[in-house]
Design a protein around this motif. Sequence first.
Motif, PDB file in Angstrom:
ATOM      1  N   ALA A   1      39.737  37.088  45.712  1.00 11.25           N
ATOM      2  CA  ALA A   1      38.991  36.051  45.004  1.00 11.25           C
ATOM      3  C   ALA A   1      38.058  36.656  43.966  1.00 11.25           C
ATOM      4  CB  ALA A   1      38.191  35.216  46.006  1.00 11.25           C
ATOM      5  N   THR A   2      37.635  37.914  44.167  1.00 12.48           N
ATOM      6  CA  THR A   2      36.740  38.587  43.235  1.00 12.48           C
ATOM      7  C   THR A   2      37.555  39.510  42.338  1.00 12.48           C
ATOM      8  OG1 THR A   2      36.357  40.413  44.771  1.00 12.48           O
ATOM      9  CG2 THR A   2      34.908  38.496  44.952  1.00 12.48           C
ATOM     10  N   GLY A   3      36.885  40.382  41.615  1.00 10.65           N
ATOM     11  CA  GLY A   3      37.562  41.268  40.693  1.00 10.65           C
ATOM     12  C   GLY A   3      38.061  42.550  41.322  1.00 10.65           C
ATOM     13  N   SER A   4      38.292  42.561  42.602  1.00 11.57           N
ATOM     14  CA  SER A   4      38.743  43.762  43.293  1.00 11.57           C
ATOM     15  C   SER A   4      40.089  44.221  42.751  1.00 11.57           C
ATOM     16  CB  SER A   4      38.862  43.480  44.795  1.00 11.57           C
ATOM     17  OG  SER A   4      39.506  44.540  45.462  1.00 11.57           O
ATOM     18  N   SER A   5      40.298  45.543  42.751  1.00 14.89           N
ATOM     19  CA  SER A   5      41.588  46.090  42.329  1.00 14.89           C
ATOM     20  C   SER A   5      42.544  46.259  43.502  1.00 14.89           C
ATOM     21  CB  SER A   5      41.382  47.448  41.632  1.00 14.89           C
ATOM     22  OG  SER A   5      40.738  48.358  42.504  1.00 14.89           O
ATOM     23  N   ARG A   6      42.084  45.995  44.720  1.00 20.97           N
ATOM     24  CA  ARG A   6      42.961  46.082  45.897  1.00 20.97           C
ATOM     25  C   ARG A   6      43.735  44.771  46.038  1.00 20.97           C
ATOM     26  NH1 ARG A   6      44.236  49.047  50.283  1.00 20.97           N
ATOM     27  NH2 ARG A   6      42.867  50.721  49.575  1.00 20.97           N
TER      28      ARG A   6
ATOM     29  N   ARG B   1      36.219  48.344  54.721  1.00 24.15           N
ATOM     30  CA  ARG B   1      34.784  48.330  54.445  1.00 24.15           C
ATOM     31  C   ARG B   1      34.013  48.956  55.604  1.00 24.15           C
ATOM     32  NH1 ARG B   1      33.362  42.775  54.510  1.00 24.15           N
ATOM     33  NH2 ARG B   1      34.160  42.602  52.388  1.00 24.15           N
ATOM     34  N   GLU B   2      34.326  48.545  56.822  1.00 25.05           N
ATOM     35  CA  GLU B   2      33.630  49.080  57.985  1.00 25.05           C
ATOM     36  C   GLU B   2      33.903  50.569  58.164  1.00 25.05           C
ATOM     37  OE1 GLU B   2      34.892  46.617  61.193  1.00 25.05           O
ATOM     38  OE2 GLU B   2      33.897  44.816  60.404  1.00 25.05           O
TER      39      GLU B   2
ATOM     40  N   ALA C   1      33.267  48.057  44.737  1.00 24.16           N
ATOM     41  CA  ALA C   1      33.573  46.691  44.308  1.00 24.16           C
ATOM     42  C   ALA C   1      34.724  46.110  45.119  1.00 24.16           C
ATOM     43  CB  ALA C   1      33.915  46.678  42.818  1.00 24.16           C
ATOM     44  N   ASP C   2      35.726  46.934  45.398  1.00 25.43           N
ATOM     45  CA  ASP C   2      36.883  46.472  46.165  1.00 25.43           C
ATOM     46  C   ASP C   2      36.478  45.927  47.533  1.00 25.43           C
ATOM     47  OD1 ASP C   2      38.642  47.090  44.181  1.00 25.43           O
ATOM     48  OD2 ASP C   2      39.325  48.970  45.064  1.00 25.43           O
ATOM     49  N   TYR C   3      35.507  46.571  48.163  1.00 28.29           N
ATOM     50  CA  TYR C   3      35.154  46.207  49.525  1.00 28.29           C
ATOM     51  C   TYR C   3      33.923  45.323  49.617  1.00 28.29           C
ATOM     52  CZ  TYR C   3      38.514  49.891  50.116  1.00 28.29           C
ATOM     53  OH  TYR C   3      39.643  50.662  50.019  1.00 28.29           O
TER      54      TYR C   3
END
Length: 262
Positions: free
Chosen positions: A127-132, A174-175, A238-240
């Motif tokens: 939903a965000t600008g993540s590259s993943r 992320r964790e 940003a990805d996480y």
Amino acid sequence: MEAGYVDGVIEIIQRLASAPDAPSAVELLHEAKRAIGADQALFVSFVRGDDASESFRFLLACDPRWCLEYQQQGRFSQHPWLLYAARNSAPARASDIARPRNTQQGQDALEARFAVASACIVPAHPATGSSRLGVLGLTSPCPGYFDGAGFSIFKVVARALARGLHEWWIRQIREEFVRTARIVSEDLQLLRMQRQGLSTKEIARQMRTKPAAIDSRFQRLISRMQVPNRKAAARVAADYGWIWSRGAPCFTPRGQCALSGL
């Protein structure tokens, strides 16, 4: 596809949100594929970039040799399913996805060995600008299994499943980074400014310190995050969900909601 599978898959997606580890998530993926009536399922969460920044994470409810052979051949990053997911958001039948001529014969032979006669590819975009990104692949040994009028309903359910799997992987990674990289609020401040494209001198001026001190902090941070450079470190953040655009919420290392303007 088996009748009444929609409610069952939705219930599995809800359980996925609390899956504690990869084996638990894989078992739920097995349940989902059985509910749908697919023979095999795999989910790949990936970041495609240069050789140093490519990253692939897998959940395999299929014969693992299938993916292993693709990787050993050095072709996985160029697999048509991943290339499709990187450019499209709509689910598609594998038969509708173009394949490069120089790899088609080998891919067809490998899929035939592992009884992939029909497949559906379901991208999962953040939903965000993540590259993943993510891609869910569901296969059947029956030709034309994903054809027919029921495909329109199936696409809605498969998209929800792919999104649930992608969100699960994002939380896990992320964790993992929080545990291994020991990220603190000061690190997030550096990463946010790097993501905004500020130079070392500009970052130093805003943080009221010397450029050499900023470079030193970035070197330590890059080492802890095990990434090739500071640009990759900011992209990972940003990805996480650790840093977003100015004024948008992000996650602190403690998992609490904060504002990115630290």
